[in-house]
Design a protein around this motif. Structure first.
Motif, PDB file in Angstrom:
ATOM      1  N   LEU A  54      -2.916   0.833  -7.738  1.00 50.18           N
ATOM      2  CA  LEU A  54      -2.832  -0.611  -7.535  1.00 50.18           C
ATOM      3  C   LEU A  54      -2.827  -0.952  -6.047  1.00 50.18           C
ATOM      4  CD1 LEU A  54      -0.277  -1.698 -10.305  1.00 50.18           C
ATOM      5  CD2 LEU A  54      -2.766  -1.942 -10.313  1.00 50.18           C
ATOM      6  N   LYS A  55      -2.190  -0.116  -5.259  1.00 49.82           N
ATOM      7  CA  LYS A  55      -2.128  -0.348  -3.802  1.00 49.82           C
ATOM      8  C   LYS A  55      -3.546  -0.364  -3.214  1.00 49.82           C
ATOM      9  CE  LYS A  55       0.873  -0.008  -0.164  1.00 49.82           C
ATOM     10  NZ  LYS A  55       1.923  -0.978  -0.017  1.00 49.82           N
ATOM     11  N   LYS A  56      -4.427   0.509  -3.720  1.00 49.93           N
ATOM     12  CA  LYS A  56      -5.820   0.551  -3.248  1.00 49.93           C
ATOM     13  C   LYS A  56      -6.541  -0.767  -3.518  1.00 49.93           C
ATOM     14  CE  LYS A  56      -6.340   5.521  -3.956  1.00 49.93           C
ATOM     15  NZ  LYS A  56      -6.931   6.542  -4.834  1.00 49.93           N
ATOM     16  N   SER A  57      -6.095  -1.487  -4.538  1.00 55.64           N
ATOM     17  CA  SER A  57      -6.700  -2.773  -4.899  1.00 55.64           C
ATOM     18  C   SER A  57      -5.979  -3.954  -4.260  1.00 55.64           C
ATOM     19  CB  SER A  57      -6.684  -2.952  -6.424  1.00 55.64           C
ATOM     20  OG  SER A  57      -7.390  -1.922  -7.047  1.00 55.64           O
ATOM     21  N   GLY A  58      -4.983  -3.667  -3.416  1.00 59.47           N
ATOM     22  CA  GLY A  58      -4.248  -4.736  -2.750  1.00 59.47           C
ATOM     23  C   GLY A  58      -3.076  -5.264  -3.549  1.00 59.47           C
ATOM     24  N   LEU A  59      -2.716  -4.571  -4.618  1.00 60.68           N
ATOM     25  CA  LEU A  59      -1.583  -4.983  -5.448  1.00 60.68           C
ATOM     26  C   LEU A  59      -0.429  -4.014  -5.211  1.00 60.68           C
ATOM     27  CD1 LEU A  59      -3.564  -5.654  -8.738  1.00 60.68           C
ATOM     28  CD2 LEU A  59      -2.851  -7.323  -7.033  1.00 60.68           C
ATOM     29  N   GLU A  60       0.778  -4.457  -5.523  1.00 61.06           N
ATOM     30  CA  GLU A  60       1.938  -3.626  -5.260  1.00 61.06           C
ATOM     31  C   GLU A  60       2.861  -3.626  -6.476  1.00 61.06           C
ATOM     32  OE1 GLU A  60       5.652  -3.850  -2.172  1.00 61.06           O
ATOM     33  OE2 GLU A  60       3.699  -4.517  -1.435  1.00 61.06           O
ATOM     34  N   LEU A  61       3.182  -2.440  -6.965  1.00 60.64           N
ATOM     35  CA  LEU A  61       4.110  -2.296  -8.077  1.00 60.64           C
ATOM     36  C   LEU A  61       5.529  -2.414  -7.527  1.00 60.64           C
ATOM     37  CD1 LEU A  61       3.696  -1.812 -11.075  1.00 60.64           C
ATOM     38  CD2 LEU A  61       3.908   0.635 -10.667  1.00 60.64           C
ATOM     39  N   LEU A  62       6.301  -3.329  -8.080  1.00 66.65           N
ATOM     40  CA  LEU A  62       7.642  -3.606  -7.560  1.00 66.65           C
ATOM     41  C   LEU A  62       8.703  -2.819  -8.315  1.00 66.65           C
ATOM     42  CD1 LEU A  62       7.334  -7.474  -7.279  1.00 66.65           C
ATOM     43  CD2 LEU A  62       7.166  -5.825  -5.426  1.00 66.65           C
ATOM     44  N   ASP A  63       9.767  -2.451  -7.579  1.00 71.77           N
ATOM     45  CA  ASP A  63      10.847  -1.759  -8.264  1.00 71.77           C
ATOM     46  C   ASP A  63      12.249  -2.237  -7.870  1.00 71.77           C
ATOM     47  OD1 ASP A  63      10.600  -0.619  -5.762  1.00 71.77           O
ATOM     48  OD2 ASP A  63      10.180   1.385  -6.479  1.00 71.77           O
ATOM     49  N   ASP A  64      12.364  -3.219  -6.954  1.00 68.72           N
ATOM     50  CA  ASP A  64      13.706  -3.735  -6.668  1.00 68.72           C
ATOM     51  C   ASP A  64      13.854  -5.130  -7.260  1.00 68.72           C
ATOM     52  OD1 ASP A  64      14.088  -5.866  -4.281  1.00 68.72           O
ATOM     53  OD2 ASP A  64      12.297  -4.661  -3.888  1.00 68.72           O
ATOM     54  N   LYS A  65      15.048  -5.434  -7.746  1.00 65.92           N
ATOM     55  CA  LYS A  65      15.295  -6.647  -8.533  1.00 65.92           C
ATOM     56  C   LYS A  65      15.001  -7.940  -7.784  1.00 65.92           C
ATOM     57  CE  LYS A  65      18.690  -4.569 -11.571  1.00 65.92           C
ATOM     58  NZ  LYS A  65      18.669  -4.871 -12.954  1.00 65.92           N
ATOM     59  N   GLN A  66      15.348  -8.034  -6.510  1.00 60.06           N
ATOM     60  CA  GLN A  66      15.103  -9.271  -5.760  1.00 60.06           C
ATOM     61  C   GLN A  66      13.609  -9.533  -5.607  1.00 60.06           C
ATOM     62  OE1 GLN A  66      17.340  -9.251  -2.062  1.00 60.06           O
ATOM     63  NE2 GLN A  66      18.818 -10.656  -2.987  1.00 60.06           N
ATOM     64  N   SER A  67      12.852  -8.501  -5.274  1.00 62.16           N
ATOM     65  CA  SER A  67      11.400  -8.661  -5.133  1.00 62.16           C
ATOM     66  C   SER A  67      10.764  -9.066  -6.455  1.00 62.16           C
ATOM     67  CB  SER A  67      10.757  -7.366  -4.636  1.00 62.16           C
ATOM     68  OG  SER A  67      11.192  -7.063  -3.347  1.00 62.16           O
ATOM     69  N   ILE A  68      11.240  -8.481  -7.533  1.00 64.84           N
ATOM     70  CA  ILE A  68      10.728  -8.811  -8.863  1.00 64.84           C
ATOM     71  C   ILE A  68      11.010 -10.280  -9.177  1.00 64.84           C
ATOM     72  CG2 ILE A  68      11.081  -8.403 -11.342  1.00 64.84           C
ATOM     73  CD1 ILE A  68      11.501  -5.398 -10.570  1.00 64.84           C
ATOM     74  N   LEU A  69      12.220 -10.728  -8.879  1.00 63.82           N
ATOM     75  CA  LEU A  69      12.595 -12.114  -9.149  1.00 63.82           C
ATOM     76  C   LEU A  69      11.758 -13.083  -8.310  1.00 63.82           C
ATOM     77  CD1 LEU A  69      14.375 -13.996 -10.771  1.00 63.82           C
ATOM     78  CD2 LEU A  69      16.150 -13.733  -9.025  1.00 63.82           C
ATOM     79  N   VAL A  70      11.563 -12.763  -7.030  1.00 60.26           N
ATOM     80  CA  VAL A  70      10.764 -13.624  -6.150  1.00 60.26           C
ATOM     81  C   VAL A  70       9.320 -13.697  -6.656  1.00 60.26           C
ATOM     82  CG1 VAL A  70       9.776 -13.828  -3.826  1.00 60.26           C
ATOM     83  CG2 VAL A  70      12.226 -13.393  -4.117  1.00 60.26           C
TER      84      VAL A  70
END
Length: 186
Positions: A54-70
């Motif tokens: 996903l990073k190669k496509s400009g996307l980012e897999l999230l794993d911390d709760k605050q980032s997920i909520l934002v």
């Protein structure tokens, strides 16, 4: 199991994510803006490989709760403004709070802490992006755009547009039309 993806804001992004999931043999139930719902837990190897792909496509897999909520807040706002023909019948704050099932004050505090701007400022930025898009399509008048995006008046829309872009909507539309005209001459 749900996975959360940053920068996943369009239908094209959803298609890219589906392709990556298929490559890794991960079966999904839903791929929506910012969220992937999969049938069963994935291995740490699959998670890391999906993260890299996903990073190669400009996307980012999230794993911390605050980032997920934002990201969830951003996706609700983007979906509300860009992909819904109907604006909510309640205030934006109530709509976001209801949709995410959190107290709005908590959401606003987390968002401001992580992004450095308020939710209201983010909504304005997204609305201005939508105004730009609608001006480029040249199908609606400024009055119709103001109504569609729930501005109190054309003057309010114009003032906000100028404050954010430094240009009036009419001048922006003129530049875009001129640029489009120049491209057609090539």
């Amino acid at each position: 199991m749900k996975l959360y993806v940053k920068y996943m804001v369009s239908h094209r992004c959803k298609m890219m994510v589906k392709v990556e999931l298929k490559k890794l043999g991960i079966e999904y139930v839903v791929v929506d803006l910012g969220v992937i719902e999969i049938l069963e837990d994935i291995t740490s190897t699959q998670f890391e490989q999906l993260k890299v792909n996903l990073k190669k496509s400009g996307l980012e897999l999230l794993d911390d709760k605050q980032s997920i909520l934002v990201e969830s807040i951003k996706n609700v706002i983007i979906e509300m403004i860009h992909y819904s023909d109907e604006q909510p019948k309640v205030s934006y704050s109530d709509f976001i709070s209801q949709k995410l099932e959190y107290d709005y004050t908590y959401l606003a505090n987390v968002f401001s802490e992580v992004k450095g701007i308020t939710i209201q400022q983010f909504i304005i930025l997204i609305k201005i992006e939508k105004v730009k898009e609608l001006l480029l399509y040249d199908e609606l008048s400024l009055t119709e755009i103001a109504y569609k995006l729930h501005y109190s008046s054309v003057a309010h829309l114009s003032n906000q547009f100028k404050k954010i872009t430094g240009l009036t909507p009419t001048f922006y539309k003129g530049i875009a039309n001129k640029r489009r005209g120049n491209l057609e001459d090539v």
